[in-house]
Enzyme design. Structure first.
Site, PDB file in Angstrom:
ATOM      1  N   ARG A  74      35.253   9.523 -29.038  1.00 40.97           N
ATOM      2  CA  ARG A  74      34.615   9.741 -30.342  1.00 40.97           C
ATOM      3  C   ARG A  74      33.487   8.724 -30.494  1.00 40.97           C
ATOM      4  O   ARG A  74      33.708   7.518 -30.399  1.00 40.97           O
ATOM      5  CB  ARG A  74      35.653   9.564 -31.456  1.00 40.97           C
ATOM      6  CG  ARG A  74      35.136   9.809 -32.856  1.00 40.97           C
ATOM      7  CD  ARG A  74      36.227   9.530 -33.884  1.00 40.97           C
ATOM      8  NE  ARG A  74      37.396  10.358 -33.651  1.00 40.97           N
ATOM      9  CZ  ARG A  74      38.647   9.905 -33.690  1.00 40.97           C
ATOM     10  NH1 ARG A  74      38.888   8.621 -33.915  1.00 40.97           N
ATOM     11  NH2 ARG A  74      39.667  10.725 -33.496  1.00 40.97           N
ATOM     12  N   ARG A 144      36.573   2.157 -38.873  1.00 39.64           N
ATOM     13  CA  ARG A 144      36.046   3.219 -38.017  1.00 39.64           C
ATOM     14  C   ARG A 144      34.676   3.710 -38.496  1.00 39.64           C
ATOM     15  O   ARG A 144      34.069   3.119 -39.376  1.00 39.64           O
ATOM     16  CB  ARG A 144      37.069   4.353 -37.949  1.00 39.64           C
ATOM     17  CG  ARG A 144      38.403   3.872 -37.371  1.00 39.64           C
ATOM     18  CD  ARG A 144      39.339   5.001 -37.074  1.00 39.64           C
ATOM     19  NE  ARG A 144      40.574   4.530 -36.454  1.00 39.64           N
ATOM     20  CZ  ARG A 144      41.527   5.336 -36.008  1.00 39.64           C
ATOM     21  NH1 ARG A 144      41.403   6.653 -36.123  1.00 39.64           N
ATOM     22  NH2 ARG A 144      42.629   4.847 -35.452  1.00 39.64           N
ATOM     23  N   LYS A 206      44.594   1.544 -38.796  1.00 36.69           N
ATOM     24  CA  LYS A 206      43.225   2.048 -38.881  1.00 36.69           C
ATOM     25  C   LYS A 206      42.699   1.912 -40.303  1.00 36.69           C
ATOM     26  O   LYS A 206      43.456   1.916 -41.277  1.00 36.69           O
ATOM     27  CB  LYS A 206      43.167   3.501 -38.425  1.00 36.69           C
ATOM     28  CG  LYS A 206      44.003   4.468 -39.252  1.00 36.69           C
ATOM     29  CD  LYS A 206      43.975   5.855 -38.642  1.00 36.69           C
ATOM     30  CE  LYS A 206      44.880   6.820 -39.424  1.00 36.69           C
ATOM     31  NZ  LYS A 206      44.918   8.163 -38.805  1.00 36.69           N
ATOM     32  N   LYS A 208      39.299   3.222 -42.862  1.00 38.16           N
ATOM     33  CA  LYS A 208      38.189   4.168 -42.962  1.00 38.16           C
ATOM     34  C   LYS A 208      37.350   3.887 -44.203  1.00 38.16           C
ATOM     35  O   LYS A 208      37.886   3.627 -45.276  1.00 38.16           O
ATOM     36  CB  LYS A 208      38.727   5.605 -43.008  1.00 38.16           C
ATOM     37  CG  LYS A 208      39.497   5.992 -41.752  1.00 38.16           C
ATOM     38  CD  LYS A 208      40.072   7.399 -41.842  1.00 38.16           C
ATOM     39  CE  LYS A 208      40.817   7.760 -40.569  1.00 38.16           C
ATOM     40  NZ  LYS A 208      41.399   9.134 -40.631  1.00 38.16           N
ATOM     41  N   CYS A 426      41.843  20.726 -37.855  1.00 28.74           N
ATOM     42  CA  CYS A 426      41.735  19.678 -36.836  1.00 28.74           C
ATOM     43  C   CYS A 426      41.808  20.336 -35.454  1.00 28.74           C
ATOM     44  O   CYS A 426      42.001  21.543 -35.333  1.00 28.74           O
ATOM     45  CB  CYS A 426      42.856  18.656 -37.008  1.00 28.74           C
ATOM     46  SG  CYS A 426      44.499  19.297 -36.637  1.00 28.74           S
ATOM     47  N   CYS A 432      45.384  17.596 -28.340  1.00 24.72           N
ATOM     48  CA  CYS A 432      45.942  16.487 -29.121  1.00 24.72           C
ATOM     49  C   CYS A 432      47.421  16.304 -28.804  1.00 24.72           C
ATOM     50  O   CYS A 432      48.215  17.242 -28.964  1.00 24.72           O
ATOM     51  CB  CYS A 432      45.766  16.740 -30.609  1.00 24.72           C
ATOM     52  SG  CYS A 432      46.473  15.400 -31.616  1.00 24.72           S
ATOM     53  N   CYS A 471      49.553  18.465 -37.410  1.00 21.68           N
ATOM     54  CA  CYS A 471      50.621  17.493 -37.628  1.00 21.68           C
ATOM     55  C   CYS A 471      50.333  16.807 -38.964  1.00 21.68           C
ATOM     56  O   CYS A 471      49.307  17.074 -39.592  1.00 21.68           O
ATOM     57  CB  CYS A 471      50.668  16.482 -36.474  1.00 21.68           C
ATOM     58  SG  CYS A 471      49.407  15.193 -36.569  1.00 21.68           S
ATOM     59  N   CYS A 475      44.089  14.550 -40.056  1.00 20.65           N
ATOM     60  CA  CYS A 475      42.726  14.659 -39.545  1.00 20.65           C
ATOM     61  C   CYS A 475      41.947  15.818 -40.162  1.00 20.65           C
ATOM     62  O   CYS A 475      40.738  15.728 -40.334  1.00 20.65           O
ATOM     63  CB  CYS A 475      42.738  14.811 -38.027  1.00 20.65           C
ATOM     64  SG  CYS A 475      43.414  13.384 -37.165  1.00 20.65           S
TER      65      CYS A 475
END
Length: 563
Positions: A74, A144, A206, A208, A426, A432, A471, A475
């Site tokens: 990414r 990110r 993470k 964002k 996603c 994935c 899931c 995303c």
């Protein structure tokens, strides 16, 4: 918390020598196509995830072969802006050096390569670097890719906001030289690495960040840890309202996890932007949960220590005081498709890219079309947080030429419905490793069926924000949809209802672990009621809440799982 056993990820980061690990040595290991030990996780900090083609996993196991390991990369593109020259380079790499030949536009306003074999990983990083692109900190426990509203109309305001997105991204980047040394053959220096903002073990989870320009909530602020809502005065940016602690991921069966809307901390002038960004990150760094990763995101830190405690610490570290938030309103969050003219007189064409997948499909050679446009376009490309693409800054004299190329390659299709434009998924299967159910491959045909439902009930002029994730990690941002499907098992999903069009309300689970046929039957019944009983201008999500089909989620930490 310090007396409890830390998550193993904390050990991994602490022993990684500032994210180097033994990645360099691993690249020389030809016995496996994957990465060993800690390196499997460490490559995420360099913007990559190890994956394999799950469609052929069993076949390879039967042949006594390891999974077909490869990486997904990414890129880091603050604000999603890329030049035509850069586009041509990444297009060529995808064509020549990936297993699938495609580019994918993501909900993080950037692009992904899928299916890069180990032998081509350094080439990939060096190819990107030659154009001024990298993948630093697009995954892992760091801040990110910073999103920014893709506004093609108020050009001057967008430029200001975009510049702040870039500044925030650069300010919060890891300072380790590991990326330069491993992928770009940079010189190893004797001076020690330091991480004054992220710390030697980086963030607990993470993180964002977004910059958004009302009235378009096209970056879904409530899906992010830190959001700067642009406040303008006479068309000039004067500051930001700061929203903290949003996030959509959860874990099936664990009620200690839940999606959460971001909390409004107040207004700051522009001069305080970087100090506040740093203060929010370092406060989360020091207060976040490093024992239980499922509860390590900023949203859980706010709930555990209290919003006022967290906010006061941010003010102390930044040396500022938040003032009362300035008024703003979100009226929509989709992209403006077709041509619009900016206040600078330039033309901007927003293209709908279903699922963000750029490939030459039968009768729709999208990838070839964008290549041809990039060869003649004099402006830039803007990737949106809704997986679409803007051909931006087109002089009026070139408008007809760009449109002709777009139509000839299926990049403009007047038959695409509003419903399809308002739907998103996603990646999920086959690449994935976390996917429990289909999403990208499931969405197109299911949207066709929803279009049939809308037609049957006479509401084809309307649409519903519809999103699918394979899931519960969020995303595809299903937890801000009017109808959100969250993968539970192959062919089965949890059905969530009751988000709104503005993206300011989280939907509630309505039915658990049901098939696509059962989901379609529920949608058919509810759309029938919506068509017959709705108030003027009432969206589907608002209707199902008003009609009592689902109760609104008001405080998700306390009522998301309430029946």
């Amino acid at each position: 918390m310090s007396e409890q056993k830390l998550s193993d990820n904390e050990r991994l980061k602490g022993q990684s020598n500032f994210l180097r690990g033994t990645i360099t040595q691993d690249l020389q290991d030809e016995l496996t196509g994957g990465f060993n030990g800690d390196n499997f996780m460490l490559i995420r900090f360099h913007g990559m995830y190890q994956q394999d083609d799950r469609d052929i996993r069993n076949e390879r196991t039967a042949q006594k072969l390891e999974p077909l390991h490869n990486v997904m990369l990414r890129a880091r593109l603050p604000g999603g802006i890329i030049t035509p020259e850069q586009w041509l380079v990444i297009d060529r790499f995808a064509e020549e050096s990936t297993m699938y030949g495609s580019l994918r536009l993501t909900t993080r306003q950037t692009f992904q390569f899928h299916g890069v074999l180990k032998r081509d990983i350094k080439l990939m990083h060096q190819t990107l670097s030659s154009t001024g692109i990298d993948s630093i900190a697009t995954a892992g426990d760091v801040n990110r890719n910073v999103l920014c509203t893709s506004n093609p109309v108020e050009s001057e305001l967008h430029q200001e906001a975009y510049e702040w997105a870039k500044k925030i991204s650069e300010h919060l980047l890891p300072k380790t030289r590991a990326y330069l040394e491993i992928w770009l053959d940079g010189e190893r220096l004797d001076t020690p690495d330091e991480e004054p903002i992220l710390g030697s073990t980086y963030l607990p989870r993470k993180f964002k960040t977004t910059v958004v320009i009302p009235p378009q909530n096209d970056v879904d602020v409530h899906a992010n840890d830190l959001n700067f809502v642009a406040i303008a005065d006479n068309g000039k940016l004067v500051g930001f309202n700061v929203l903290v602690g949003g996030g959509l991921a959860m874990t099936h069966g664990d009620t200690a996890t839940y999606p959460r809307k971001a909390t409004d901390f107040g207004f700051i002038p522009l001069s305080h932007t970087l100090a506040v960004a740093e203060a929010v990150v370092t406060t989360q760094r020091d207060m976040g949960n490093r024992v239980e990763r499922k509860n390590a995101k900023t949203k859980y830190t706010l709930e555990r220590v209290g919003v006022e405690v967290f906010k006061a610490e941010v003010e102390k570290r930044a040396g500022i005081q938040f003032t009362e938030s300035r008024p703003y309103e979100f009226t929509g969050r989709g992209d403006r498709f077709g041509w619009v003219e900016g206040i600078d007189g330039k033309q901007h064409l927003t293209l709908f890219i279903e699922n963000g997948r750029i490939l030459d499909f039968p009768g729709k050679p999208l990838k070839s079309g964008l290549r041809e446009i990039a060869r003649v376009h004099k402006g830039d490309f803007r990737l949106t947080a809704n997986q679409n693409l803007i051909i931006a800054g087109v002089p009026k004299k070139d408008k007809a030429k760009i449109e002709k190329l777009a139509r000839a390659h299926g990049l403009i299709d007047d038959a695409v419905s509003e419903q399809r434009k308002d739907s998103m998924a996603c990646v999920a299967l086959p690449t994935c490793p976390l996917a429990m159910a289909e999403a990208e491959r499931f969405l197109p045909e299911f949207v066709t069926e929803i279009e049939g439902v809308l037609a049957r009930h006479g509401v084809t002029d309307d649409s519903i924000i519809f999103r699918v994730t394979g899931c519960p990690n969020g995303c595809g941002r299903a937890m801000l949809a009017e109808i959100g499907l969250v993968g539970k098992a192959p062919g089965r999903y949890n059905l969530h209802l009751g988000g709104n069009r503005e993206g300011t309300r989280i939907p509630r689970m309505y039915k658990e672990n049901i098939t696509d046929r059962q989901i379609l039957a529920e949608i058919d019944s509810l759309v029938g009621r919506w068509a017959a009983e709705r108030e003027a201008g009432e969206g589907f999500g608002d209707f199902v809440v008003r009609a009592g089909v689902v109760a609104p989620v008001v405080d998700s930490a306390r009522d998301f799982y309430a029946v």
